[in-house]
Motif scaffolding. Sequence first.
Motif, PDB file in Angstrom:
ATOM      1  N   ILE A 179       0.830  -1.203   0.000  1.00  0.00           N
ATOM      2  CA  ILE A 179       0.000   0.000   0.000  1.00  0.00           C
ATOM      3  C   ILE A 179       0.866   1.255   0.000  1.00  0.00           C
ATOM      4  CG2 ILE A 179      -0.163   0.211   2.522  1.00  0.00           C
ATOM      5  CD1 ILE A 179      -3.040   0.768   0.016  1.00  0.00           C
ATOM      6  N   GLN A 180       2.118   1.121   0.441  1.00  0.00           N
ATOM      7  CA  GLN A 180       3.039   2.256   0.462  1.00  0.00           C
ATOM      8  C   GLN A 180       3.365   2.766  -0.939  1.00  0.00           C
ATOM      9  OE1 GLN A 180       7.083   1.192   1.618  1.00  0.00           O
ATOM     10  NE2 GLN A 180       6.637  -0.968   1.215  1.00  0.00           N
ATOM     11  N   HIS A 181       3.099   1.960  -1.963  1.00  0.00           N
ATOM     12  CA  HIS A 181       3.379   2.386  -3.337  1.00  0.00           C
ATOM     13  C   HIS A 181       2.412   3.472  -3.811  1.00  0.00           C
ATOM     14  CE1 HIS A 181       6.430  -0.561  -3.766  1.00  0.00           C
ATOM     15  NE2 HIS A 181       5.622  -1.611  -3.811  1.00  0.00           N
ATOM     16  N   VAL A 182       1.268   3.606  -3.137  1.00  0.00           N
ATOM     17  CA  VAL A 182       0.257   4.571  -3.595  1.00  0.00           C
ATOM     18  C   VAL A 182      -0.167   5.543  -2.500  1.00  0.00           C
ATOM     19  CG1 VAL A 182      -0.613   3.065  -5.418  1.00  0.00           C
ATOM     20  CG2 VAL A 182      -1.604   2.916  -3.122  1.00  0.00           C
ATOM     21  N   THR A 183       0.420   5.440  -1.312  1.00  0.00           N
ATOM     22  CA  THR A 183       0.003   6.305  -0.206  1.00  0.00           C
ATOM     23  C   THR A 183       1.186   6.855   0.577  1.00  0.00           C
ATOM     24  OG1 THR A 183      -0.106   4.515   1.436  1.00  0.00           O
ATOM     25  CG2 THR A 183      -2.099   4.929   0.130  1.00  0.00           C
ATOM     26  N   GLU A 184       0.898   7.925   1.300  1.00  0.00           N
ATOM     27  CA  GLU A 184       1.778   8.411   2.348  1.00  0.00           C
ATOM     28  C   GLU A 184       1.299   7.739   3.632  1.00  0.00           C
ATOM     29  OE1 GLU A 184       4.355  10.238   1.980  1.00  0.00           O
ATOM     30  OE2 GLU A 184       4.093  11.034  -0.043  1.00  0.00           O
ATOM     31  N   GLU A 185       2.234   7.401   4.494  1.00  0.00           N
ATOM     32  CA  GLU A 185       1.873   6.656   5.698  1.00  0.00           C
ATOM     33  C   GLU A 185       2.316   7.400   6.951  1.00  0.00           C
ATOM     34  OE1 GLU A 185       2.348   2.214   5.904  1.00  0.00           O
ATOM     35  OE2 GLU A 185       3.746   2.746   7.520  1.00  0.00           O
ATOM     36  N   LYS A 186       1.461   7.352   7.980  1.00  0.00           N
ATOM     37  CA  LYS A 186       1.782   7.952   9.266  1.00  0.00           C
ATOM     38  C   LYS A 186       1.383   6.958  10.349  1.00  0.00           C
ATOM     39  CE  LYS A 186       0.742  12.252   9.919  1.00  0.00           C
ATOM     40  NZ  LYS A 186      -0.068  13.498  10.167  1.00  0.00           N
ATOM     41  N   GLU A 187       2.277   6.736  11.298  1.00  0.00           N
ATOM     42  CA  GLU A 187       2.010   5.772  12.363  1.00  0.00           C
ATOM     43  C   GLU A 187       1.914   6.488  13.696  1.00  0.00           C
ATOM     44  OE1 GLU A 187       3.661   1.421  13.947  1.00  0.00           O
ATOM     45  OE2 GLU A 187       4.628   2.460  12.266  1.00  0.00           O
ATOM     46  N   LYS A 218       3.592   9.044  -5.743  1.00  0.00           N
ATOM     47  CA  LYS A 218       3.954   7.642  -5.579  1.00  0.00           C
ATOM     48  C   LYS A 218       3.166   6.754  -6.537  1.00  0.00           C
ATOM     49  CE  LYS A 218       5.603   7.301  -0.820  1.00  0.00           C
ATOM     50  NZ  LYS A 218       5.430   6.559   0.453  1.00  0.00           N
ATOM     51  N   THR A 219       1.897   7.102  -6.719  1.00  0.00           N
ATOM     52  CA  THR A 219       1.035   6.295  -7.590  1.00  0.00           C
ATOM     53  C   THR A 219       1.529   6.321  -9.023  1.00  0.00           C
ATOM     54  OG1 THR A 219      -0.905   6.665  -6.187  1.00  0.00           O
ATOM     55  CG2 THR A 219      -1.313   6.010  -8.471  1.00  0.00           C
ATOM     56  N   LYS A 247       4.589   6.769 -10.051  1.00  0.00           N
ATOM     57  CA  LYS A 247       5.801   5.955 -10.121  1.00  0.00           C
ATOM     58  C   LYS A 247       5.443   4.473 -10.184  1.00  0.00           C
ATOM     59  CE  LYS A 247       8.892   9.144  -7.655  1.00  0.00           C
ATOM     60  NZ  LYS A 247       9.732   9.344  -6.443  1.00  0.00           N
ATOM     61  N   TRP A 248       4.475   4.081  -9.369  1.00  0.00           N
ATOM     62  CA  TRP A 248       4.032   2.684  -9.341  1.00  0.00           C
ATOM     63  C   TRP A 248       3.404   2.281 -10.664  1.00  0.00           C
ATOM     64  CZ3 TRP A 248      -1.309   0.963  -8.826  1.00  0.00           C
ATOM     65  CH2 TRP A 248      -1.426  -0.421  -8.610  1.00  0.00           C
ATOM     66  N   LEU A 249       2.581   3.168 -11.225  1.00  0.00           N
ATOM     67  CA  LEU A 249       1.925   2.878 -12.496  1.00  0.00           C
ATOM     68  C   LEU A 249       2.936   2.809 -13.644  1.00  0.00           C
ATOM     69  CD1 LEU A 249      -1.290   5.086 -12.198  1.00  0.00           C
ATOM     70  CD2 LEU A 249      -1.161   2.593 -12.100  1.00  0.00           C
ATOM     71  N   LYS A 250       3.970   3.642 -13.566  1.00  0.00           N
ATOM     72  CA  LYS A 250       5.005   3.588 -14.602  1.00  0.00           C
ATOM     73  C   LYS A 250       5.700   2.230 -14.584  1.00  0.00           C
ATOM     74  CE  LYS A 250       9.065   5.997 -16.413  1.00  0.00           C
ATOM     75  NZ  LYS A 250       9.993   7.166 -16.254  1.00  0.00           N
ATOM     76  N   LYS A 251       5.927   1.681 -13.397  1.00  0.00           N
ATOM     77  CA  LYS A 251       6.519   0.347 -13.291  1.00  0.00           C
ATOM     78  C   LYS A 251       5.595  -0.691 -13.913  1.00  0.00           C
ATOM     79  CE  LYS A 251       9.300   1.180  -9.131  1.00  0.00           C
ATOM     80  NZ  LYS A 251       9.515   0.805  -7.705  1.00  0.00           N
ATOM     81  N   LYS A 252       4.289  -0.519 -13.688  1.00  0.00           N
ATOM     82  CA  LYS A 252       3.309  -1.436 -14.273  1.00  0.00           C
ATOM     83  C   LYS A 252       3.357  -1.366 -15.801  1.00  0.00           C
ATOM     84  CE  LYS A 252       0.991  -3.150 -10.671  1.00  0.00           C
ATOM     85  NZ  LYS A 252       0.846  -4.600 -10.402  1.00  0.00           N
ATOM     86  N   VAL A 253       3.473  -0.159 -16.332  1.00  0.00           N
ATOM     87  CA  VAL A 253       3.561   0.026 -17.779  1.00  0.00           C
ATOM     88  C   VAL A 253       4.819  -0.650 -18.316  1.00  0.00           C
ATOM     89  CG1 VAL A 253       3.929   1.729 -19.607  1.00  0.00           C
ATOM     90  CG2 VAL A 253       2.192   2.142 -17.864  1.00  0.00           C
ATOM     91  N   ASN A 254       5.945  -0.438 -17.647  1.00  0.00           N
ATOM     92  CA  ASN A 254       7.206  -1.039 -18.099  1.00  0.00           C
ATOM     93  C   ASN A 254       7.150  -2.565 -18.044  1.00  0.00           C
ATOM     94  OD1 ASN A 254       8.337   1.493 -18.544  1.00  0.00           O
ATOM     95  ND2 ASN A 254       9.285   1.603 -16.523  1.00  0.00           N
ATOM     96  N   GLN A 255       6.518  -3.114 -17.017  1.00  0.00           N
ATOM     97  CA  GLN A 255       6.360  -4.560 -16.918  1.00  0.00           C
ATOM     98  C   GLN A 255       5.496  -5.097 -18.053  1.00  0.00           C
ATOM     99  OE1 GLN A 255       4.717  -5.046 -12.996  1.00  0.00           O
ATOM    100  NE2 GLN A 255       6.669  -4.697 -11.958  1.00  0.00           N
ATOM    101  N   THR A 256       4.465  -4.329 -18.407  1.00  0.00           N
ATOM    102  CA  THR A 256       3.573  -4.729 -19.499  1.00  0.00           C
ATOM    103  C   THR A 256       4.306  -4.697 -20.831  1.00  0.00           C
ATOM    104  OG1 THR A 256       1.673  -3.830 -18.280  1.00  0.00           O
ATOM    105  CG2 THR A 256       1.372  -4.250 -20.639  1.00  0.00           C
TER     106      THR A 256
END
Length: 254
Positions: free
Chosen positions: A139-147, A160-161, A163-172
């Motif tokens: 979930i950290q790939h699409v969100t900022e996290e606070k504990e 972040k989203t 960047k994550w989607l770009k990785k998905k595109v490259n994998q495709t």
Amino acid sequence: MRGARSGQGAAPAQWVLIAPEAAIDSPKTPDSEPLFTKLRNPSTGEATLYLFNSGAQQLFEVKAFHEERRSWFIGQTVQQDGRLLFVTPMDPLFLILYYLIKADKEQQGKFQPLDQVVLDSEYPSCPLLLKCADVKQYIQHVTEEKEIGSQKFHKYSQEKTLKWLKKKVNQTVKALKSNNISVGERVLASTFINSKQITDAQEDYVRYAHGLISEYIPEDLSKELLKYLGLPELRSPAPEPPVKMPEKRRAKKK
């Protein structure tokens, strides 16, 4: 497939489907059998059929191939539902992303517990998305996290989203090339651009992969991803004026 639940509390039903073994593994407990249920499509927000495997550890997309007046013979019975279902693994983050974006707009970027974000009165199976394996890790790939103490809070992060989607595109893109799938002609067809020469340039692969990923994200995010990938906007050439046919000469009366 027989014995899977279809919605909350529904009686077991049966379908003919093509699915990986992980989707139809036998349940470890009577109340953890595979579940067919409708959830919001992450691109359109409309009801779409999905499958949670035993224990809701993995999410699968369900596509139906349907022809009129088709039925199946199953054992000694006739199954009137003649659809053929194709079941393929799907990343639950795409569906969770829909709710993160919605909450970000409504709560103006407020950090919230995930179980308060992934809620939907129209789709009671929605919280099962959080039970899928590795969701809390990725979930950290699409969100900022606070504990705070022992509780974690999240909010949507477009940076972040993307960047994550770009990785998905490259994998495709990598998968398309490794399977020798030509995309040049498909890109031209989907963008309605005429060209006498069809090529499989890197841009064609990236653009085609972007189109595939866009089927699982909202339209606004798809446009942002297009910019993030550095893809130039396609412009269709101006249509050529129609050729005027010479008027037929009227036959002279004798």
